[in-house]
Design a protein around this motif. Structure first.
Motif, PDB file in Angstrom:
ATOM      1  N   ILE A 137       8.351   5.564  -0.333  1.00  0.00           N
ATOM      2  CA  ILE A 137       8.930   4.085   0.543  1.00  0.00           C
ATOM      3  C   ILE A 137       8.255   2.804  -0.189  1.00  0.00           C
ATOM      4  N   GLY A 138       6.975   2.904  -0.611  1.00  0.00           N
ATOM      5  CA  GLY A 138       6.180   2.004  -1.058  1.00  0.00           C
ATOM      6  C   GLY A 138       6.391   1.832  -2.444  1.00  0.00           C
ATOM      7  N   ALA A 139       6.848   2.841  -3.279  1.00  0.00           N
ATOM      8  CA  ALA A 139       7.345   2.494  -4.734  1.00  0.00           C
ATOM      9  C   ALA A 139       8.785   1.883  -4.722  1.00  0.00           C
TER      10      ALA A 139
ATOM     11  N   SER B 128       2.469   0.639   3.323  1.00  0.00           N
ATOM     12  CA  SER B 128       3.180   2.148   3.509  1.00  0.00           C
ATOM     13  C   SER B 128       2.434   3.380   3.265  1.00  0.00           C
ATOM     14  N   ALA B 129       1.161   3.075   3.245  1.00  0.00           N
ATOM     15  CA  ALA B 129       0.206   4.367   3.003  1.00  0.00           C
ATOM     16  C   ALA B 129       0.376   4.951   4.325  1.00  0.00           C
ATOM     17  N   GLY B 130       0.608   6.305   4.244  1.00  0.00           N
ATOM     18  CA  GLY B 130       0.667   7.121   5.405  1.00  0.00           C
ATOM     19  C   GLY B 130       0.373   8.814   5.058  1.00  0.00           C
ATOM     20  N   THR B 131       0.148   9.395   6.285  1.00  0.00           N
ATOM     21  CA  THR B 131       0.060  10.884   5.861  1.00  0.00           C
ATOM     22  C   THR B 131       0.460  11.408   7.336  1.00  0.00           C
TER      23      THR B 131
ATOM     24  N   GLY C  79      -7.255   8.027  10.702  1.00  0.00           N
ATOM     25  CA  GLY C  79      -7.912   7.338   9.640  1.00  0.00           C
ATOM     26  C   GLY C  79      -7.124   6.523   8.685  1.00  0.00           C
ATOM     27  N   VAL C  80      -5.969   7.006   8.446  1.00  0.00           N
ATOM     28  CA  VAL C  80      -4.969   6.386   7.382  1.00  0.00           C
ATOM     29  C   VAL C  80      -4.104   5.456   8.190  1.00  0.00           C
ATOM     30  N   ASN C  81      -3.475   6.455   9.257  1.00  0.00           N
ATOM     31  CA  ASN C  81      -2.198   5.844   9.835  1.00  0.00           C
ATOM     32  C   ASN C  81      -2.370   4.746  10.769  1.00  0.00           C
TER      33      ASN C  81
ATOM     34  N   LEU D 145       4.651   0.396   7.967  1.00  0.00           N
ATOM     35  CA  LEU D 145       5.452   1.344   8.066  1.00  0.00           C
ATOM     36  C   LEU D 145       5.074   2.278   9.226  1.00  0.00           C
ATOM     37  N   ALA D 146       5.922   2.117  10.377  1.00  0.00           N
ATOM     38  CA  ALA D 146       5.786   2.892  11.789  1.00  0.00           C
ATOM     39  C   ALA D 146       6.670   4.209  11.343  1.00  0.00           C
ATOM     40  N   SER D 147       7.426   4.553  12.496  1.00  0.00           N
ATOM     41  CA  SER D 147       8.196   5.638  12.227  1.00  0.00           C
ATOM     42  C   SER D 147       9.134   5.587  13.669  1.00  0.00           C
TER      43      SER D 147
ATOM     44  N   GLY E 202      13.857   6.737  10.272  1.00  0.00           N
ATOM     45  CA  GLY E 202      14.135   8.107  10.485  1.00  0.00           C
ATOM     46  C   GLY E 202      13.760   8.840   9.301  1.00  0.00           C
ATOM     47  N   TRP E 203      14.557   9.914   9.336  1.00  0.00           N
ATOM     48  CA  TRP E 203      14.352  11.095   8.372  1.00  0.00           C
ATOM     49  C   TRP E 203      14.680  10.515   6.834  1.00  0.00           C
ATOM     50  N   ILE E 204      13.697  10.212   5.999  1.00  0.00           N
ATOM     51  CA  ILE E 204      13.771   9.614   4.807  1.00  0.00           C
ATOM     52  C   ILE E 204      13.574  10.507   3.737  1.00  0.00           C
ATOM     53  N   ASP E 205      14.397  10.629   2.790  1.00  0.00           N
ATOM     54  CA  ASP E 205      14.190  11.758   1.591  1.00  0.00           C
ATOM     55  C   ASP E 205      12.948  11.127   0.595  1.00  0.00           C
ATOM     56  N   THR E 206      11.647  11.527   0.645  1.00  0.00           N
ATOM     57  CA  THR E 206      10.836  11.067  -0.060  1.00  0.00           C
ATOM     58  C   THR E 206       9.771  12.195  -0.177  1.00  0.00           C
ATOM     59  N   PRO E 207       8.802  12.156  -1.173  1.00  0.00           N
ATOM     60  CA  PRO E 207       7.771  13.486  -1.286  1.00  0.00           C
ATOM     61  C   PRO E 207       7.265  13.842   0.130  1.00  0.00           C
ATOM     62  N   MET E 208       7.120  13.111   1.107  1.00  0.00           N
ATOM     63  CA  MET E 208       6.435  13.212   2.229  1.00  0.00           C
ATOM     64  C   MET E 208       7.455  14.178   2.974  1.00  0.00           C
ATOM     65  N   THR E 209       8.632  14.044   2.760  1.00  0.00           N
ATOM     66  CA  THR E 209       9.554  14.990   3.743  1.00  0.00           C
ATOM     67  C   THR E 209      10.190  16.203   2.855  1.00  0.00           C
TER      68      THR E 209
ATOM     69  N   SER F 255      -0.539   8.351  16.283  1.00  0.00           N
ATOM     70  CA  SER F 255      -0.698   7.210  15.320  1.00  0.00           C
ATOM     71  C   SER F 255       0.369   5.915  15.211  1.00  0.00           C
ATOM     72  N   LYS F 256       1.665   6.481  15.145  1.00  0.00           N
ATOM     73  CA  LYS F 256       2.657   5.666  14.813  1.00  0.00           C
ATOM     74  C   LYS F 256       2.879   4.825  16.227  1.00  0.00           C
ATOM     75  N   HIS F 257       2.860   5.598  17.482  1.00  0.00           N
ATOM     76  CA  HIS F 257       3.095   4.726  18.603  1.00  0.00           C
ATOM     77  C   HIS F 257       1.846   3.646  18.568  1.00  0.00           C
TER      78      HIS F 257
ATOM     79  N   THR G  72       1.060  -1.256   0.117  1.00  0.00           N
ATOM     80  CA  THR G  72      -0.195  -0.012  -0.092  1.00  0.00           C
ATOM     81  C   THR G  72       0.906   1.318  -0.008  1.00  0.00           C
ATOM     82  N   GLY G  73       0.270   2.635  -0.429  1.00  0.00           N
ATOM     83  CA  GLY G  73       1.207   3.488  -0.716  1.00  0.00           C
ATOM     84  C   GLY G  73       2.254   3.366  -1.673  1.00  0.00           C
ATOM     85  N   ALA G  74       1.785   2.295  -2.728  1.00  0.00           N
ATOM     86  CA  ALA G  74       2.914   1.991  -3.733  1.00  0.00           C
ATOM     87  C   ALA G  74       3.311   3.072  -4.631  1.00  0.00           C
ATOM     88  N   GLY G  75       2.539   4.228  -4.691  1.00  0.00           N
ATOM     89  CA  GLY G  75       2.820   5.016  -5.722  1.00  0.00           C
ATOM     90  C   GLY G  75       3.772   5.940  -5.542  1.00  0.00           C
ATOM     91  N   SER G  76       4.467   5.984  -4.195  1.00  0.00           N
ATOM     92  CA  SER G  76       5.466   7.204  -4.093  1.00  0.00           C
ATOM     93  C   SER G  76       6.479   6.516  -2.997  1.00  0.00           C
TER      94      SER G  76
HETATM   95  N1  LIG Z   1       9.667   9.712   4.643  1.00  0.00           N
HETATM   96  C1  LIG Z   1       9.933   9.633   5.812  1.00  0.00           C
HETATM   97  O1  LIG Z   1      10.993  10.349   6.542  1.00  0.00           O
HETATM   98  C2  LIG Z   1       9.176   8.632   6.865  1.00  0.00           C
HETATM   99  C3  LIG Z   1       9.597   8.424   8.048  1.00  0.00           C
HETATM  100  C4  LIG Z   1       9.124   7.296   8.967  1.00  0.00           C
HETATM  101  C5  LIG Z   1       8.074   6.922   8.399  1.00  0.00           C
HETATM  102  N2  LIG Z   1       7.426   7.163   7.435  1.00  0.00           N
HETATM  103  C6  LIG Z   1       6.349   6.396   6.932  1.00  0.00           C
HETATM  104  O2  LIG Z   1       6.544   5.706   5.838  1.00  0.00           O
HETATM  105  C7  LIG Z   1       5.530   5.654   4.858  1.00  0.00           C
HETATM  106  C8  LIG Z   1       5.862   6.034   3.596  1.00  0.00           C
HETATM  107  O3  LIG Z   1       6.072   7.418   3.522  1.00  0.00           O
HETATM  108  P1  LIG Z   1       6.824   8.174   2.251  1.00  0.00           P
HETATM  109  O4  LIG Z   1       7.671   9.037   2.905  1.00  0.00           O
HETATM  110  O5  LIG Z   1       7.045   6.959   1.155  1.00  0.00           O
HETATM  111  O6  LIG Z   1       5.391   8.979   2.005  1.00  0.00           O
HETATM  112  P2  LIG Z   1       4.870   9.330   0.503  1.00  0.00           P
HETATM  113  O7  LIG Z   1       4.060  10.597   0.553  1.00  0.00           O
HETATM  114  O8  LIG Z   1       5.914   9.598  -0.556  1.00  0.00           O
HETATM  115  O9  LIG Z   1       4.130   8.077  -0.057  1.00  0.00           O
HETATM  116  C9  LIG Z   1       3.003   7.743   0.560  1.00  0.00           C
HETATM  117  C10 LIG Z   1       1.956   7.081  -0.033  1.00  0.00           C
HETATM  118  O10 LIG Z   1       0.663   6.628   0.539  1.00  0.00           O
HETATM  119  C11 LIG Z   1      -0.296   7.037  -0.167  1.00  0.00           C
HETATM  120  N3  LIG Z   1      -1.593   7.239   0.542  1.00  0.00           N
HETATM  121  C12 LIG Z   1      -1.876   8.376   1.602  1.00  0.00           C
HETATM  122  N4  LIG Z   1      -2.823   8.204   1.938  1.00  0.00           N
HETATM  123  C13 LIG Z   1      -3.437   7.063   1.535  1.00  0.00           C
HETATM  124  C14 LIG Z   1      -4.857   6.460   1.615  1.00  0.00           C
HETATM  125  N5  LIG Z   1      -5.612   6.771   2.514  1.00  0.00           N
HETATM  126  N6  LIG Z   1      -5.148   5.226   0.894  1.00  0.00           N
HETATM  127  C15 LIG Z   1      -3.857   4.962  -0.173  1.00  0.00           C
HETATM  128  N7  LIG Z   1      -2.909   5.276  -0.259  1.00  0.00           N
HETATM  129  C16 LIG Z   1      -2.674   6.523   0.580  1.00  0.00           C
HETATM  130  C17 LIG Z   1      -0.125   8.499  -1.086  1.00  0.00           C
HETATM  131  O11 LIG Z   1      -0.745   8.680  -2.315  1.00  0.00           O
HETATM  132  C18 LIG Z   1       1.543   8.101  -1.383  1.00  0.00           C
HETATM  133  O12 LIG Z   1       1.515   7.423  -2.446  1.00  0.00           O
HETATM  134  C19 LIG Z   1       4.196   6.302   5.706  1.00  0.00           C
HETATM  135  O13 LIG Z   1       3.624   5.485   6.444  1.00  0.00           O
HETATM  136  C20 LIG Z   1       5.129   7.419   6.573  1.00  0.00           C
HETATM  137  O14 LIG Z   1       4.393   7.817   7.628  1.00  0.00           O
HETATM  138  C21 LIG Z   1       8.112   8.057   6.414  1.00  0.00           C
END
Ligand SMILES: NC(=O)c1ccc[n+]([C@@H]2O[C@H](COP(=O)([O-])OP(=O)(O)OC[C@H]3O[C@@H](n4cnc5c(N)ncnc54)[C@H](O)[C@@H]3O)[C@@H](O)[C@H]2O)c1
Length: 271
Positions: A24-26, A97-100, A119-121, A160-162, A206-213, A178-180, A18-22
């Motif tokens: 960590i998921g991708a 991996s879906a998260g917000t 709701g999501v996390n 995917l916690a954090s 930890g801090w991962i370079d993705t569109p979320m951060t 939510s992550k706890h 899940t969250g495969a479009g971006s």
């Molecule tokens: N990037 C970081 O630093 C970091 C650190 C700790 C934890 N995380 C966790 O890792 C996971 C992936 O994060 P990322 O950095 O790849 O983020 P990201 O924003 O690049 O990707 C998240 C993906 O989840 C999808 N998504 C969001 N809400 C959704 C929903 N309700 N249903 C289906 N898909 C949904 C988005 O469309 C997106 O494609 C998340 O759970 C995030 O909390 C990320």
């Protein structure tokens, strides 16, 4: 003589991310494909990233099922799992991996933002773990992943916690809470399902370079606490560095890892 019986044929099962479009998921979908997984289910509520990834994985020879679904909606999660099983017969390696996130001080956090993040996390992860576990309980252990019966699994689930499921920083209270909760959910699933050949674990990046951060809005709120320079590694992690851990934890090489939260943070929480 000691024989390593962990993995005879690599990863031969079906992956669902899940969250495969971006982010960590991708990266996780790509990492599974690189390890030989030839049947993948890509779930996200945003279609854009899924189409590109689907084409890329198919060009590498994989069979790919794309499911557009919101993980916070029960019916959509049920349908996604049902579609996956109809297409491929089973699901073996699930990575949720879906998260917000919502940014702002606790006293300024609206109920709407709180409910959206929860709701999501956590509700979304709960729905996925519940439906994935229910399917895995119905399927036989995957003998082709290991010659050692005690390592063979009905399935592996990784959420995917954090690091914010272990510690807190100011400015993201709903995300931290939510992550706890995700950390506790994996333990609850593990103690119920370990005896049935299902492993449920978390990765805590930890801090991962993705569109979320990697955007100015997030950086302005969080950089004082979690920016790469504050990490002993001196840099952000990459999505691929999380994906590689997800693939390992999914494999029978990790057959005794259950209910765990693996911190992958470049040393941040060791400070
Ligand atoms: N990037 C970081 O630093 C970091 C650190 C700790 C934890 N995380 C966790 O890792 C996971 C992936 O994060 P990322 O950095 O790849 O983020 P990201 O924003 O690049 O990707 C998240 C993906 O989840 C999808 N998504 C969001 N809400 C959704 C929903 N309700 N249903 C289906 N898909 C949904 C988005 O469309 C997106 O494609 C998340 O759970 C995030 O909390 C990320």
């Amino acid at each position: 003589m000691v024989t390593n019986t962990a993995s005879s044929s690599g990863l031969t099962g079906v992956a669902l991310i899940t969250g495969a479009g971006s982010g960590i998921g991708a990266a996780t979908a790509r990492a599974f494909a690189a390890k030989g997984v030839s049947r993948l289910v890509l779930v996200d509520f945003a279609p854009a990233g899924l189409k590109t990834l689907e084409a890329e994985l198919q060009s590498g020879g994989a069979q790919v099922l794309v499911v557009q679904a919101d993980v916070s909606k029960e019916a959509e999660v049920k349908d996604a799992i049902a579609e996956a099983v109809t297409a491929f017969g089973r699901i073996d390696y699930c990575v949720n991996s879906a998260g917000t996130a919502a940014l702002g001080a606790l006293v300024e956090t609206s109920t709407e933002d709180w409910n959206r993040v929860m709701g999501v996390n956590i509700t979304g992860v709960f729905l996925c773990v519940r439906e994935q576990s229910a399917q895995m309980l119905k399927q036989d252990p995957l003998a082709s992943d290991s010659t050692d019966p005690k390592r063979q699994q009905r399935g592996s689930i990784i959420n995917l916690a954090s690091i914010l499921g272990t510690v807190a920083v100011p400015g993201v209270p709903a995300y931290v809470a939510s992550k706890h909760a995700v950390v506790g959910l994996a333990k609850a699933a593990a103690v119920e399902h370990a005896g049935h050949g299902i492993r449920t674990n978390n990765i805590a990046p930890g801090w991962i370079d993705t569109p979320m951060t990697n955007n100015a809005h997030v950086a302005s709120v969080l950089e004082a606490q979690t920016q790469p320079a504050k990490t002993p590694a001196g840099r952000a992690g990459s999505a691929e560095e999380i994906a590689d851990v997800a693939v390992f934890l999914s494999s029978t090489e990790a057959s005794f890892v259950n209910g765990a939260t693996w911190i992958v943070d470049g040393g941040f929480t060791s400070l």
